[in-house]
Design a protein around this motif. Sequence first.
Motif, mmCIF file in Angstrom:
data_model
loop_
_atom_site.group_PDB
_atom_site.id
_atom_site.type_symbol
_atom_site.label_atom_id
_atom_site.label_comp_id
_atom_site.label_asym_id
_atom_site.label_seq_id
_atom_site.Cartn_x
_atom_site.Cartn_y
_atom_site.Cartn_z
ATOM 1 N N LEU A 57 -8.238 -34.671 7.349
ATOM 2 C CA LEU A 57 -9.520 -34.296 6.767
ATOM 3 C C LEU A 57 -9.982 -35.330 5.737
ATOM 4 O O LEU A 57 -11.152 -35.711 5.711
ATOM 5 C CB LEU A 57 -9.418 -32.917 6.117
ATOM 6 C CG LEU A 57 -10.732 -32.258 5.733
ATOM 7 C CD1 LEU A 57 -11.569 -31.961 6.968
ATOM 8 C CD2 LEU A 57 -10.465 -30.984 4.958
ATOM 9 N N HIS A 60 -11.175 -38.332 7.885
ATOM 10 C CA HIS A 60 -12.354 -38.129 8.740
ATOM 11 C C HIS A 60 -13.544 -37.487 8.035
ATOM 12 O O HIS A 60 -14.688 -37.764 8.387
ATOM 13 C CB HIS A 60 -11.982 -37.292 9.971
ATOM 14 C CG HIS A 60 -11.129 -38.030 10.944
ATOM 15 N ND1 HIS A 60 -11.615 -39.008 11.772
ATOM 16 C CD2 HIS A 60 -9.805 -37.959 11.187
ATOM 17 C CE1 HIS A 60 -10.634 -39.498 12.498
ATOM 18 N NE2 HIS A 60 -9.523 -38.875 12.162
ATOM 19 N N ARG A 61 -13.282 -36.604 7.082
ATOM 20 C CA ARG A 61 -14.369 -35.906 6.398
ATOM 21 C C ARG A 61 -14.116 -35.849 4.896
ATOM 22 O O ARG A 61 -14.042 -34.769 4.297
ATOM 23 C CB ARG A 61 -14.541 -34.482 6.943
ATOM 24 C CG ARG A 61 -15.003 -34.424 8.378
ATOM 25 C CD ARG A 61 -16.452 -34.854 8.529
ATOM 26 N NE ARG A 61 -16.747 -35.123 9.909
ATOM 27 C CZ ARG A 61 -16.801 -36.321 10.467
ATOM 28 N NH1 ARG A 61 -16.605 -37.401 9.742
ATOM 29 N NH2 ARG A 61 -17.078 -36.480 11.734
ATOM 30 N N GLU A 63 -16.032 -36.271 2.568
ATOM 31 C CA GLU A 63 -17.147 -35.648 1.856
ATOM 32 C C GLU A 63 -16.944 -34.148 1.632
ATOM 33 O O GLU A 63 -17.609 -33.547 0.788
ATOM 34 C CB GLU A 63 -18.474 -35.913 2.586
ATOM 35 C CG GLU A 63 -18.590 -35.288 3.971
ATOM 36 C CD GLU A 63 -18.038 -36.161 5.104
ATOM 37 O OE1 GLU A 63 -18.408 -35.904 6.260
ATOM 38 O OE2 GLU A 63 -17.240 -37.085 4.848
ATOM 39 N N LEU A 64 -16.029 -33.542 2.382
ATOM 40 C CA LEU A 64 -15.764 -32.117 2.183
ATOM 41 C C LEU A 64 -15.018 -31.857 0.879
ATOM 42 O O LEU A 64 -15.085 -30.758 0.336
ATOM 43 C CB LEU A 64 -14.967 -31.554 3.360
ATOM 44 C CG LEU A 64 -15.798 -31.193 4.590
ATOM 45 C CD1 LEU A 64 -14.911 -30.854 5.767
ATOM 46 C CD2 LEU A 64 -16.719 -30.034 4.283
ATOM 47 N N LEU A 158 -16.939 -28.421 9.197
ATOM 48 C CA LEU A 158 -16.906 -29.840 9.561
ATOM 49 C C LEU A 158 -18.272 -30.327 10.029
ATOM 50 O O LEU A 158 -18.741 -31.389 9.607
ATOM 51 C CB LEU A 158 -15.860 -30.085 10.654
ATOM 52 C CG LEU A 158 -14.402 -29.856 10.276
ATOM 53 C CD1 LEU A 158 -13.515 -29.921 11.524
ATOM 54 C CD2 LEU A 158 -13.943 -30.862 9.237
ATOM 55 N N ALA A 161 -20.828 -30.589 7.178
ATOM 56 C CA ALA A 161 -20.563 -31.731 6.294
ATOM 57 C C ALA A 161 -20.945 -33.052 6.951
ATOM 58 O O ALA A 161 -21.470 -33.953 6.296
ATOM 59 C CB ALA A 161 -19.096 -31.763 5.888
ATOM 60 N N SER A 162 -20.697 -33.165 8.241
ATOM 61 C CA SER A 162 -20.924 -34.446 8.925
ATOM 62 C C SER A 162 -22.340 -34.595 9.460
ATOM 63 O O SER A 162 -22.803 -35.708 9.676
ATOM 64 C CB SER A 162 -19.941 -34.599 10.077
ATOM 65 O OG SER A 162 -20.245 -33.684 11.126
ATOM 66 N N GLU A 169 -17.362 -32.505 16.679
ATOM 67 C CA GLU A 169 -16.305 -32.154 15.731
ATOM 68 C C GLU A 169 -15.157 -31.442 16.444
ATOM 69 O O GLU A 169 -13.992 -31.639 16.119
ATOM 70 C CB GLU A 169 -16.852 -31.280 14.604
ATOM 71 C CG GLU A 169 -17.828 -31.980 13.693
ATOM 72 C CD GLU A 169 -17.215 -33.148 12.930
ATOM 73 O OE1 GLU A 169 -15.962 -33.215 12.782
ATOM 74 O OE2 GLU A 169 -17.984 -34.007 12.474
#
Length: 198
Positions: A57, A60-61, A63-64, A158, A161-162, A169
């Motif tokens: 996470l 890949h993400r 920003e979460l 997910l 956020a993306s 996702e």
Amino acid sequence: MTPSDALLRALHGPADPPLRPLPATVADLLRALDAPPRLAAHLRAVHDVAVQLVDWLEHHRPELGADREAVLFGAATHDIGKTVHVAELSGPGSRHEEAGRDLLLARGFGPDLARFAGMHGSWTAPGTTLEDLLVSTADKVWKNKRVPELEDLLLARLAKASGRARWEEYLLLDDLLGRIGEGADRRLAFQAAFPVSA
């Protein structure tokens, strides 16, 4: 081998697949509670899977902004109430959830951390956080159990956020959970090698 030897092996011994150690505060707590070795092995396996989820996470993400330490603590203690309700180590039951939350609170852990023990089976409850979903996912996928309802909730976070399509996702998450699931039989064998009673 004494039960305390088995507990130490569950906490710190070699494992196949290799499993990261539990946070020191959790390992100390399990020793103080004279936890069943099988519980320690289970918590170690779920914690290791949670590390993999959070690592993925964050890559890949990012920003979460998941709270890494909270997720790892939650995974490492989610079933700690089974030190009170030992029968739930080998049979069904949810009494360990409230007991675990109460035990952690009594030991000085804040409600923000103790909540995982009480909520890991209630991912649809109001106020469920990303961290709650990650702990619940780790508690399922460690044994290669896939729960579509739970994964859908994680996918929604997910995708939001993306800004990407949910199916995109899904492909990424499904690949990760599939790879984690490949080690399930060995994690289950590691857990089963330890006695249920302390």
